[in-house]
Enzyme design. Structure first.
Site, PDB file in Angstrom:
ATOM      1  N   ALA A 112       0.770  -1.252   0.000  1.00  0.00           N
ATOM      2  CA  ALA A 112       0.000   0.000   0.000  1.00  0.00           C
ATOM      3  C   ALA A 112       0.797   1.296   0.000  1.00  0.00           C
ATOM      4  CB  ALA A 112      -0.960   0.000   1.186  1.00  0.00           C
ATOM      5  N   ALA A 113       2.032   1.322   0.509  1.00  0.00           N
ATOM      6  CA  ALA A 113       2.748   2.608   0.635  1.00  0.00           C
ATOM      7  C   ALA A 113       3.152   3.139  -0.739  1.00  0.00           C
ATOM      8  CB  ALA A 113       3.986   2.431   1.506  1.00  0.00           C
ATOM      9  N   GLY A 115       0.424   5.099  -0.451  1.00  0.00           N
ATOM     10  CA  GLY A 115      -0.984   5.212  -0.096  1.00  0.00           C
ATOM     11  C   GLY A 115      -1.889   5.829  -1.147  1.00  0.00           C
ATOM     12  N   GLY A 116      -1.388   6.006  -2.369  1.00  0.00           N
ATOM     13  CA  GLY A 116      -2.227   6.588  -3.417  1.00  0.00           C
ATOM     14  C   GLY A 116      -3.508   5.789  -3.607  1.00  0.00           C
ATOM     15  N   LYS A 117      -3.360   4.483  -3.788  1.00  0.00           N
ATOM     16  CA  LYS A 117      -4.561   3.683  -4.044  1.00  0.00           C
ATOM     17  C   LYS A 117      -5.344   3.472  -2.760  1.00  0.00           C
ATOM     18  CE  LYS A 117      -2.383   1.893  -8.091  1.00  0.00           C
ATOM     19  NZ  LYS A 117      -1.017   2.415  -7.769  1.00  0.00           N
ATOM     20  N   GLU A 135       1.805  -2.505   4.450  1.00  0.00           N
ATOM     21  CA  GLU A 135       3.093  -2.225   3.816  1.00  0.00           C
ATOM     22  C   GLU A 135       4.165  -3.004   4.571  1.00  0.00           C
ATOM     23  OE1 GLU A 135       4.381  -0.739   1.100  1.00  0.00           O
ATOM     24  OE2 GLU A 135       6.337  -1.277   1.935  1.00  0.00           O
ATOM     25  N   ARG A 140       8.530   2.920   4.979  1.00  0.00           N
ATOM     26  CA  ARG A 140       7.460   3.346   4.072  1.00  0.00           C
ATOM     27  C   ARG A 140       6.078   3.312   4.754  1.00  0.00           C
ATOM     28  NH1 ARG A 140       8.408   3.575  -1.405  1.00  0.00           N
ATOM     29  NH2 ARG A 140       6.428   2.632  -1.954  1.00  0.00           N
ATOM     30  N   CYS A 232       3.367  -1.274 -12.378  1.00  0.00           N
ATOM     31  CA  CYS A 232       3.732  -0.143 -13.239  1.00  0.00           C
ATOM     32  C   CYS A 232       4.846  -0.599 -14.182  1.00  0.00           C
ATOM     33  CB  CYS A 232       4.091   1.089 -12.426  1.00  0.00           C
ATOM     34  SG  CYS A 232       5.410   0.819 -11.275  1.00  0.00           S
TER      35      CYS A 232
HETATM   36  N1  SAM Z   1      -0.025   0.994  -3.906  1.00  0.00           N
HETATM   37  C1  SAM Z   1       0.947   2.036  -3.672  1.00  0.00           C
HETATM   38  C2  SAM Z   1       0.339   3.365  -4.055  1.00  0.00           C
HETATM   39  O1  SAM Z   1      -0.606   3.407  -4.868  1.00  0.00           O
HETATM   40  O2  SAM Z   1       0.765   4.391  -3.513  1.00  0.00           O
HETATM   41  C3  SAM Z   1       2.250   1.748  -4.367  1.00  0.00           C
HETATM   42  C4  SAM Z   1       2.810   0.413  -4.030  1.00  0.00           C
HETATM   43  S1  SAM Z   1       4.386   0.054  -4.690  1.00  0.00           S
HETATM   44  C5  SAM Z   1       4.039  -0.210  -6.344  1.00  0.00           C
HETATM   45  C6  SAM Z   1       4.690  -1.559  -4.092  1.00  0.00           C
HETATM   46  C7  SAM Z   1       4.901  -1.660  -2.585  1.00  0.00           C
HETATM   47  O3  SAM Z   1       5.132  -3.049  -2.281  1.00  0.00           O
HETATM   48  C8  SAM Z   1       6.122  -0.905  -2.066  1.00  0.00           C
HETATM   49  O4  SAM Z   1       5.726   0.006  -1.076  1.00  0.00           O
HETATM   50  C9  SAM Z   1       7.023  -1.992  -1.495  1.00  0.00           C
HETATM   51  O5  SAM Z   1       7.688  -1.595  -0.300  1.00  0.00           O
HETATM   52  C10 SAM Z   1       6.052  -3.121  -1.219  1.00  0.00           C
HETATM   53  N2  SAM Z   1       6.712  -4.463  -1.208  1.00  0.00           N
HETATM   54  C11 SAM Z   1       7.983  -4.763  -1.502  1.00  0.00           C
HETATM   55  N3  SAM Z   1       8.222  -6.085  -1.351  1.00  0.00           N
HETATM   56  C12 SAM Z   1       7.072  -6.624  -0.945  1.00  0.00           C
HETATM   57  C13 SAM Z   1       6.680  -7.949  -0.600  1.00  0.00           C
HETATM   58  N4  SAM Z   1       7.519  -8.968  -0.660  1.00  0.00           N
HETATM   59  N5  SAM Z   1       5.428  -8.129  -0.204  1.00  0.00           N
HETATM   60  C14 SAM Z   1       4.551  -7.096  -0.134  1.00  0.00           C
HETATM   61  N6  SAM Z   1       4.865  -5.835  -0.457  1.00  0.00           N
HETATM   62  C15 SAM Z   1       6.114  -5.597  -0.845  1.00  0.00           C
END
Ligand code: SAM
Length: 459
Positions: A112-113, A115-117, A135, A140, A232
């Site tokens: 989630a971090a 947090g946009g979505k 998260e 984060r 993305c």
């Molecule tokens: N959804 C967020 C937004 O809209 O703001 C962006 C999320 S970002 C694409 C992916 C997130 O997955 C990162 O914050 C990252 O720290 C977390 N992440 C990294 N490894 C992970 C894991 N093994 N399991 C779950 N989350 C993980």
């Protein structure tokens, strides 16, 4: 700007054909569009706000989304700090269309971090819903919690766990969203540094990690519930490939989710992987960054019964009547809320979700949930900063000091603000009617109560 990774460029030319591949590569060197999403619970005079931001056009697939004509200095905009909008890339806003009717539902945002979505799902779930925003990264998760506080819906719980811990809440969620960590090819334009981090090896690592996250997401999903998967990146291995691998083990547990077709004029490339509907956003075709989204359901007759893991002792202590009455003065609809104390701070949650949050807090590390209200001393609430951001704060309960833009910036820097606009005692500090925080006037001095952790450092 660093050149696109050669292997990436070769692959898109091969996959999309030379004309489309070249158009995509060229678009990745252009200036990205800037967009925001309004907070419907607190944008107030949206027209004036949009004018001041230079909002030009609507994001066609999101009611609250707007493109801006250029990038303002968001840091110096009080409305940004008040949570009146979130700066969010336009393509990402599409996931709201895939979620179905969310009002009152339980949503898990697994990655989630920042947090946009999460903030988008919180708006859609409404005051009776619950968004569990998880998260894995401890640093984060603090940013995520800050953004959740500022958004002010009071309907989210922020956790910091491995996806497996959420998977253990079997069949508990109506919607599970996986916005997966990925190789970030769609960010090559917005974040040129991501070009240097890209490698084929990293793509493989990401794909393996995504498979693990999707397994846990599936476990957490109720029969009949929706899975929203997004990345993305343009990489097939991490996009359609991840869905193919999921379908290989989920089999007929997966079913189609009803979704409205996007307008052809938006330029989204629609497809299917088995029962999944897929949506590709290419910057040379749509106005946004590279993005992939997909949706399917868990079949209503799929196995799975809600099963909470065995909990620890609850961290929530019920409050007495006098405390509940004092807290109730501060919110618009106290009957719809449950109040309790957690580690010395008083919180409120929507009554409809309070038992769910209590169960969560017995089993998972919950960093923040509902709305932090503050502490009661001698029968009076000393409010937490989060209460100022809460959209359901009852404004009648204390005087408001309306600051001019330069004064608001001084306040947000935790500087000294002149006393003239403040009533004696506690005040809600506002700019254009939007609450920024609290301050207390004692004679000719104003005690700035804006949290140190949120203050603006940039000059
Ligand atoms: N959804 C967020 C937004 O809209 O703001 C962006 C999320 S970002 C694409 C992916 C997130 O997955 C990162 O914050 C990252 O720290 C977390 N992440 C990294 N490894 C992970 C894991 N093994 N399991 C779950 N989350 C993980």
């Amino acid at each position: 700007m660093t050149a696109l990774p050669a292997e990436f460029a070769r692959r898109v030319l091969h996959d999309l054909g030379s004309e489309q591949g070249a158009a995509l590569c060229a678009a990745l060197d252009e200036v990205p569009p800037v967009s925001i999403r309004l907070n419907p619970a607190k944008c107030g005079d949206a027209e004036a706000l949009l004018r001041s931001l230079g909002a030009a056009e609507r994001v066609p697939w999101c009611v609250e989304g707007r493109y801006l004509s250029e990038r303002p200095q968001f840091t110096f905009d009080a409305a940004f700090h008040a949570g009146a909008y979130y700066v969010q890339e336009a393509a990402s806003q599409f996931v709201g269309r895939l979620a179905g009717e969310l009002s009152g539902r339980r949503v898990l945002d697994l990655c989630a971090a920042p947090g946009g979505k999460t903030t988008l799902y919180a708006s859609l779930a409404g005051p009776q819903g619950l968004v569990v925003a998880n998260e894995i990264d401890r640093r984060r998760v603090q940013v995520l919690a800050d953004n959740v506080r500022k958004w002010g819906m009071g309907n989210a719980a922020v956790t910091c766990c491995e996806p497996r811990a959420l998977g253990d809440l079997e069949a508990w969620f109506d919607v599970v969203a996986v916005d997966a960590p990925c190789s970030g090819e769609g960010m090559f334009r917005k974040d040129p540094a991501s070009r240097d981090e890209w490698s084929e090896n990293n793509v493989r690592l990401c794909a393996t990690r995504q498979d693990g996250i999707l397994r846990e997401a599936w476990r957490a999903l109720k029969p009949g519930g929706r899975l929203i998967y997004s990345t993305c990146t343009f990489n097939r291995e991490e996009d359609e490939g991840a869905l193919e691998r999921l379908l290989a083990w989920a089999g007929d547990e997966a079913a189609e989710a009803p979704v409205a077709e996007p307008d052809e004029a938006w330029g989204i490339v629609c497809g299917r992987v088995g029962v999944f509907r897929t949506y590709r956003f290419y910057p040379h075709k749509t106005r946004g960054e590279g993005f992939f989204a997909a949706v399917a359901c868990k079949a209503p007759d799929a196995a799975g019964r809600a099963a909470m893991p065995k909990g620890r002792r609850s961290m929530m202590t019920p409050v007495d009547k006098a405390t509940a009455a004092e807290l109730g003065r501060w919110v618009r609809d106290p009957e719809s809320m449950r109040f309790a104390s957690v580690a010395g701070t008083l919180y409120g949650w929507p009554e409809a979700q309070a038992d769910a949050v209590r169960m969560l807090s017995e089993t998972l590390p919950v960093i923040y949930s509902g709305v932090a209200l503050g502490q009661v001393f001698k029968g009076r609430l000393r409010p937490d900063a989060a209460l100022a951001f809460y959209a359901q704060l009852d404004r009648e309960v204390l005087p408001a000091a309306e600051l001019a833009p330069d004064e608001a910036l001084t306040y947000l820097r935790r500087g000294e603000v002149a006393a003239a606009k403040f009533a004696e005692g506690l005040n809600l500090v506002c700019a254009e009617g939007r609450a920024l925080g609290f301050a207390k006037r004692i004679g000719s001095r104003v005690n700035n109560m804006y949290p140190n952790s949120l203050r603006i450092l940039k000059q």
